[in-house]
Scaffold this motif. Structure first.
Motif, PDB file in Angstrom:
ATOM      1  N   SER A   1       0.834  -1.201   0.000  1.00  0.00           N
ATOM      2  CA  SER A   1       0.000   0.000   0.000  1.00  0.00           C
ATOM      3  C   SER A   1       0.870   1.253   0.000  1.00  0.00           C
ATOM      4  O   SER A   1       0.380   2.352  -0.163  1.00  0.00           O
ATOM      5  N   GLN A   2       2.174   1.089   0.186  1.00  0.00           N
ATOM      6  CA  GLN A   2       3.062   2.259   0.192  1.00  0.00           C
ATOM      7  C   GLN A   2       3.826   2.392  -1.124  1.00  0.00           C
ATOM      8  O   GLN A   2       4.620   3.314  -1.296  1.00  0.00           O
ATOM      9  N   ASN A   3       3.617   1.474  -2.047  1.00  0.00           N
ATOM     10  CA  ASN A   3       4.428   1.466  -3.260  1.00  0.00           C
ATOM     11  C   ASN A   3       4.227   2.679  -4.167  1.00  0.00           C
ATOM     12  O   ASN A   3       5.195   3.176  -4.753  1.00  0.00           O
ATOM     13  N   ALA A   4       2.972   3.115  -4.301  1.00  0.00           N
ATOM     14  CA  ALA A   4       2.681   4.142  -5.303  1.00  0.00           C
ATOM     15  C   ALA A   4       3.571   5.390  -5.159  1.00  0.00           C
ATOM     16  O   ALA A   4       4.213   5.788  -6.126  1.00  0.00           O
ATOM     17  N   PRO A   5       3.651   6.010  -3.968  1.00  0.00           N
ATOM     18  CA  PRO A   5       4.499   7.202  -3.884  1.00  0.00           C
ATOM     19  C   PRO A   5       5.986   6.890  -4.059  1.00  0.00           C
ATOM     20  O   PRO A   5       6.721   7.714  -4.604  1.00  0.00           O
ATOM     21  N   LEU A   6       6.405   5.698  -3.642  1.00  0.00           N
ATOM     22  CA  LEU A   6       7.827   5.353  -3.787  1.00  0.00           C
ATOM     23  C   LEU A   6       8.189   5.240  -5.266  1.00  0.00           C
ATOM     24  O   LEU A   6       9.245   5.704  -5.706  1.00  0.00           O
ATOM     25  N   LEU A   7       7.278   4.649  -6.029  1.00  0.00           N
ATOM     26  CA  LEU A   7       7.523   4.482  -7.460  1.00  0.00           C
ATOM     27  C   LEU A   7       7.456   5.844  -8.166  1.00  0.00           C
ATOM     28  O   LEU A   7       8.324   6.186  -8.963  1.00  0.00           O
ATOM     29  N   ALA A   8       6.417   6.619  -7.809  1.00  0.00           N
ATOM     30  CA  ALA A   8       6.226   7.914  -8.469  1.00  0.00           C
ATOM     31  C   ALA A   8       7.414   8.836  -8.216  1.00  0.00           C
ATOM     32  O   ALA A   8       7.780   9.635  -9.075  1.00  0.00           O
ATOM     33  N   GLN A   9       7.999   8.733  -7.044  1.00  0.00           N
ATOM     34  CA  GLN A   9       9.098   9.648  -6.735  1.00  0.00           C
ATOM     35  C   GLN A   9      10.454   9.049  -7.104  1.00  0.00           C
ATOM     36  O   GLN A   9      11.502   9.579  -6.719  1.00  0.00           O
ATOM     37  N   GLY A  10      10.432   7.942  -7.819  1.00  0.00           N
ATOM     38  CA  GLY A  10      11.678   7.393  -8.358  1.00  0.00           C
ATOM     39  C   GLY A  10      12.603   6.773  -7.334  1.00  0.00           C
ATOM     40  O   GLY A  10      13.802   6.664  -7.562  1.00  0.00           O
ATOM     41  N   ALA A  11      12.044   6.341  -6.196  1.00  0.00           N
ATOM     42  CA  ALA A  11      12.909   5.786  -5.152  1.00  0.00           C
ATOM     43  C   ALA A  11      13.040   4.269  -5.246  1.00  0.00           C
ATOM     44  O   ALA A  11      13.890   3.682  -4.591  1.00  0.00           O
TER      45      ALA A  11
ATOM     46  N   THR B   1       6.553  -7.526 -15.321  1.00  0.00           N
ATOM     47  CA  THR B   1       7.415  -6.532 -14.679  1.00  0.00           C
ATOM     48  C   THR B   1       6.877  -6.197 -13.291  1.00  0.00           C
ATOM     49  O   THR B   1       5.731  -5.771 -13.145  1.00  0.00           O
ATOM     50  N   PHE B   2       7.731  -6.405 -12.299  1.00  0.00           N
ATOM     51  CA  PHE B   2       7.329  -6.150 -10.913  1.00  0.00           C
ATOM     52  C   PHE B   2       7.457  -4.679 -10.537  1.00  0.00           C
ATOM     53  O   PHE B   2       8.418  -4.015 -10.950  1.00  0.00           O
ATOM     54  N   ILE B   3       6.534  -4.204  -9.678  1.00  0.00           N
ATOM     55  CA  ILE B   3       6.831  -3.009  -8.884  1.00  0.00           C
ATOM     56  C   ILE B   3       7.710  -3.493  -7.728  1.00  0.00           C
ATOM     57  O   ILE B   3       8.726  -2.904  -7.389  1.00  0.00           O
ATOM     58  N   GLY B   4       7.287  -4.599  -7.149  1.00  0.00           N
ATOM     59  CA  GLY B   4       8.056  -5.271  -6.114  1.00  0.00           C
ATOM     60  C   GLY B   4       7.605  -6.720  -6.092  1.00  0.00           C
ATOM     61  O   GLY B   4       6.521  -7.038  -6.614  1.00  0.00           O
ATOM     62  N   THR B   5       8.407  -7.614  -5.516  1.00  0.00           N
ATOM     63  CA  THR B   5       8.020  -9.023  -5.461  1.00  0.00           C
ATOM     64  C   THR B   5       7.315  -9.320  -4.146  1.00  0.00           C
ATOM     65  O   THR B   5       7.888  -9.079  -3.079  1.00  0.00           O
ATOM     66  N   PRO B   6       6.083  -9.821  -4.194  1.00  0.00           N
ATOM     67  CA  PRO B   6       5.422 -10.195  -2.940  1.00  0.00           C
ATOM     68  C   PRO B   6       6.234 -11.280  -2.230  1.00  0.00           C
ATOM     69  O   PRO B   6       6.629 -12.268  -2.860  1.00  0.00           O
ATOM     70  N   THR B   7       6.514 -11.093  -0.951  1.00  0.00           N
ATOM     71  CA  THR B   7       7.255 -12.113  -0.207  1.00  0.00           C
ATOM     72  C   THR B   7       6.401 -12.750   0.893  1.00  0.00           C
ATOM     73  O   THR B   7       6.648 -13.859   1.313  1.00  0.00           O
ATOM     74  N   TRP B   8       5.424 -12.012   1.390  1.00  0.00           N
ATOM     75  CA  TRP B   8       4.466 -12.611   2.325  1.00  0.00           C
ATOM     76  C   TRP B   8       3.203 -11.774   2.320  1.00  0.00           C
ATOM     77  O   TRP B   8       3.223 -10.617   1.906  1.00  0.00           O
ATOM     78  N   PHE B   9       2.103 -12.376   2.724  1.00  0.00           N
ATOM     79  CA  PHE B   9       0.842 -11.633   2.701  1.00  0.00           C
ATOM     80  C   PHE B   9      -0.085 -12.147   3.794  1.00  0.00           C
ATOM     81  O   PHE B   9       0.184 -13.174   4.428  1.00  0.00           O
ATOM     82  N   GLY B  10      -1.150 -11.399   4.016  1.00  0.00           N
ATOM     83  CA  GLY B  10      -2.084 -11.792   5.073  1.00  0.00           C
ATOM     84  C   GLY B  10      -3.373 -10.999   4.954  1.00  0.00           C
ATOM     85  O   GLY B  10      -3.571 -10.254   3.985  1.00  0.00           O
ATOM     86  N   PHE B  11      -4.220 -11.145   5.958  1.00  0.00           N
ATOM     87  CA  PHE B  11      -5.535 -10.529   5.901  1.00  0.00           C
ATOM     88  C   PHE B  11      -5.824  -9.797   7.210  1.00  0.00           C
ATOM     89  O   PHE B  11      -5.733 -10.389   8.285  1.00  0.00           O
ATOM     90  N   ASP B  12      -6.156  -8.526   7.080  1.00  0.00           N
ATOM     91  CA  ASP B  12      -6.544  -7.727   8.246  1.00  0.00           C
ATOM     92  C   ASP B  12      -8.036  -7.832   8.471  1.00  0.00           C
ATOM     93  O   ASP B  12      -8.807  -7.872   7.512  1.00  0.00           O
ATOM     94  N   ALA B  13      -8.414  -7.831   9.715  1.00  0.00           N
ATOM     95  CA  ALA B  13      -9.836  -7.804  10.025  1.00  0.00           C
ATOM     96  C   ALA B  13     -10.007  -7.028  11.331  1.00  0.00           C
ATOM     97  O   ALA B  13      -9.589  -5.889  11.420  1.00  0.00           O
ATOM     98  N   PHE B  14     -10.547  -7.687  12.347  1.00  0.00           N
ATOM     99  CA  PHE B  14     -10.654  -6.999  13.633  1.00  0.00           C
ATOM    100  C   PHE B  14     -10.562  -8.020  14.757  1.00  0.00           C
ATOM    101  O   PHE B  14     -10.496  -9.225  14.518  1.00  0.00           O
TER     102      PHE B  14
END
Lengths: 427, 310
Positions: A113-123, A175-188
């Motif tokens: 969820s943090q990728n977009a600004p990192l990619l847009a700003q060339g980091a 073409t990756f923005i980044g490679t998923p290495t782990w994932f999960g599910f948020d709830a409450f």
């Protein structure tokens, strides 16, 4: 049927023993590999071959403390001879830290969820999936093809978050923005015996019966998404945007709902980090909120009757953690070796697996987790964490994929999210 | 003999005087001194320039950058300023920040003054005085976070105070955790030490005879305090409040951990905006906060010229 959960001490002792057993088996396996390395190096991938030119290279990465686990980093070094220096950051600091320091780092293990600004700003730099041999047909379908359980038609996630816009839209997924290495599910989650009302729905957080005892994470992206998931899932609203990318009109609806609740004194506080959340649960200060599964587990270990609701009626909020490559790295080949190892070795997947998270390559995690039983007596960790052996506590991954409302993403209207969130918390 | 030796060794003054006009030497020395003085100043100036002026200028500059979608454009644009100035949220934040700071300053002022007065006037034993002062300062030797975290077992639902209230058959309370009251109370306890010390020193420096004179002329203890001691201790009080306010303006953790994030300060908003990469708005808010801080400090300077203390 009741299941005997191991005590915290027993669990830790067994996990320690399991880690050592894994190391021993792997040492033996690696010893055999050395002889065959020359012949089969390309087939095994670079990590197994112990590429001589990579020996002694030092990489640097930032990530959550979970990913910077010394057990993971030291095994990587044992396997490849490459050193990875890990720097733990808390979630909320990662964007800022990376934008300011990416010149000095090679890898950012980050929530996508943090990728977009990192990619847009060339980091960070996009890279071909072909550079990660472990990203092959064995990767869980969720990350390879659309229209499978877990895919969100509206947002295109998780594919839209994993591949560049071009690769996603063309359907080439190369073409990756980044490679998923782990994932999960948020709830409450909630405190058993304290929280009132329907505890299968996010509605429990907003139920007046829990007024003054409810909480949300003090961060707009995930919290607003949960509110939207609840409002749409219960038919109280219909949104124009995807749940992870709401429009201004959608946001107005969500914040009208939130502001009214806050005025009525629904929220006790807004929490901001893992340790604080665990303390609050143990002290009984809060009863219900968007708790993390791992925080519930930690609270349980400290004696609080915390329950994590895996699959709420309105659906869970999926998230991807993965490896982004610094736009300034001078060690691209070693970085791809690292990412490949993360998936192929199964080691990080197993360590993160018993903490409740999934690997995109479950086939590499299975051999390790099947051999150990560190959670429930008589049930292997693989069966418990991935296969749903105790479904009322931990449904199978295949089952959970059917209950994803959408995936956490950086919304187009982030500034509006942020502005309204500030207004809401300070009102 | 001595005169002879000294006149033999040294050049006669008259000889110098014939070459240099009267007063020239003094001027030379003075000029050399001012040159050296400048050199002495240079390191400090460099530090101030690098550590204070440059960042400040940068922050002001960043406040005029623009976020174009997700791209940070380094330009001169008033967008961030306009979005901050037309949003009532930020006025509310600024106002509540100022309100919190003023309330806390009044509280630490009153508490610090009474505690300092007690130490200076009622504790006559020097050793006990030093010990009590040390006790007041002692918490500052622990980390900020630890001091804040101990709040919970003390004031929490199942904390010590509620436990005692429960045992005594009194109603339990939720006064001191996760609201603005709690935040103000915590901040007061954190920053009161800044005032106790300076006030104590200022009061101890007052000549006892001055107080004796006031009393013997018929002034009551209260009048003596009001007209003699308080004006003389004002320097210490203002110095203490000065330092407390510097910390207060920047303190966002207390608001998050004790205030529960429901009563944010401007500093908290800055951290949130910077944390999500929205630099222009974060920088604008930082400039606003800086302005408010300067305003408050200027008021202090009006009340008491701190330079007198130097």
């Amino acid at each position: 049927m009741t299941h005997k959960h191991l005590s915290y001490a027993e669990m830790m002792a067994r996990r320690f023993a399991a880690d050592r057993a894994v190391t021993r088996r792997r040492l033996l396996a690696n010893g055999a590999k050395v002889g065959a390395a020359l012949a089969v190096a390309p087939a095994l991938g670079r990590w197994a071959a112990g590429d001589a030119s990579a020996q002694g290279v030092v990489l640097r990465e930032i990530g959550l403390s979970l990913t910077e686990d010394p057990r993971i980093l030291s095994r990587f070094q044992e396997d490849t001879g490459i050193t990875m220096e890990g720097n733990s950051q808390i979630l909320g600091n990662q964007i800022t830290f990376w934008l300011q320091n990416y010149q000095d780092y090679d890898v950012n293990q980050v929530n996508f969820s943090q990728n977009a600004p990192l990619l847009a700003q060339g980091a960070i730099q996009p890279f071909p999936t072909a550079d990660i041999p472990a990203w092959n047909d064995q990767v869980i379908e969720l990350f390879r093809v659309p229209d499978v359980p877990g895919y969100s038609e509206r947002s295109g996630w998780p594919l839209a978050g994993t591949y560049t816009e071009e690769a996603f839209e063309s359907g080439s997924y190369d073409t990756f923005i980044g490679t998923p290495t782990w994932f999960g599910f948020d709830a409450f989650g909630y405190l058993e015996g304290q929280a009132q009302g329907d505890l299968t729905s996010y509605g429990a957080i907003f139920d007046p019966a829990n007024a003054g005892r409810a909480t949300l994470l003090n961060e707009p992206i995930t919290s607003v998404m949960k509110v939207a998931t609840y409002l749409e899932g219960t038919g109280q609203a219909e949104f124009e945007g995807a749940l992870n990318n709401l429009t201004r009109e959608d946001l107005a609806i969500c914040f009208d709902f939130l502001n009214e609740l806050k005025q009525a004194g629904q929220f006790r506080l807004f929490w901001s980090d893992f340790g604080q959340l665990v303390d609050l649960l143990v002290a009984g200060e809060i009863w219900v909120g968007d708790f993390w599964a791992s925080a519930c587990a930690a609270a349980v270990a400290s004696g609080a009757p915390a329950v994590f609701v895996n699959d709420p009626a309105e659906g869970s909020n999926g998230w991807i953690q993965g490896a982004d490559i610094s736009a300034a790295t001078e060690h691209y080949p070693e970085v791809t070796t690292f990412i490949n190892w993360y998936l192929e070795s199964g080691v990080p997947g197993a360590i993160l697996g018993v903490q409740g998270y999934y690997s995109p390559r479950p086939d590499r995690v299975e051999p390790i987790l099947s051999e150990q039983s560190t959670t429930v007596e008589g049930i292997s960790d693989w069966d418990y964490w991935y296969e749903g052996a105790v479904p009322e506590e931990r449904p199978a991954l295949s089952e959970r994929l059917n209950h994803i409302a959408d995936w956490q993403a950086y919304p187009d209207e982030f500034e509006e999210y942020s502005r309204l969130w500030t207004a809401f918390t300070s009102a | 003999m001595q005169t002879a030796v000294s006149t033999e060794g040294a050049r006669p003054i008259s000889a110098v005087a014939t070459v240099r006009p009267e007063g020239e030497i003094d001027r030379l020395i003075a000029r050399n001194r001012s040159r050296t003085a400048w050199l002495l100043l240079l390191p400090a100036l460099a530090v101030i320039l690098i550590a204070a002026v440059a960042p400040l200028v940068t922050i002001v500059w960043v406040s005029f950058w623009r976020l174009d979608g997700l791209n940070l454009v380094r330009t001169i644009d008033t967008e961030a300023w306009r979005s901050v100035l037309r949003d009532p949220t930020f006025y509310r934040l600024a106002l509540s920040t100022l309100q919190t700071v003023v309330i806390v300053l009044v509280l630490v002022g009153v508490l610090g003054l009474t505690a300092g007065y007690f130490l200076a006037r009622f504790v006559t034993n020097r050793k006990l005085q030093a010990l009590l002062l040390m006790l007041a300062i002692l918490p500052f030797w622990t980390s900020y976070l630890i001091r804040i975290i101990t709040w919970q077992p003390l004031f929490g639902n199942s904390g010590v105070i509620n436990f005692i209230l429960g045992k005594a058959g009194l109603p339990q309370m939720e006064l001191f955790l996760f609201n603005q009251r709690a935040m103000i109370f915590a901040m007061t306890s954190l920053y009161v030490v800044f005032v106790v010390g300076p006030v104590f020193w200022a009061l101890s420096r007052i000549d006892p005879e001055v107080i004796a004179a006031s009393r013997s002329l018929g002034a009551s203890a209260w009048t003596t305090f009001r007209t003699v001691e308080l004006p003389l201790a004002r320097g210490g009080l203002v110095v203490g409040l000065f330092f407390a306010s510097i910390f207060l303006f920047g303190d966002y953790a207390t608001g998050r951990l004790i205030g529960g994030g429901t009563n944010p300060m401007l500093s908290d908003a800055i951290s949130q905006y910077a944390g999500s990469g929205q630099w222009p708005v974060a920088a604008t808010l930082a400039v606003v906060l800086f302005g408010i801080a300067i305003l408050v400090l200027a008021i202090f300077m009006r009340v008491y010229d701190l330079r007198k203390e130097l």
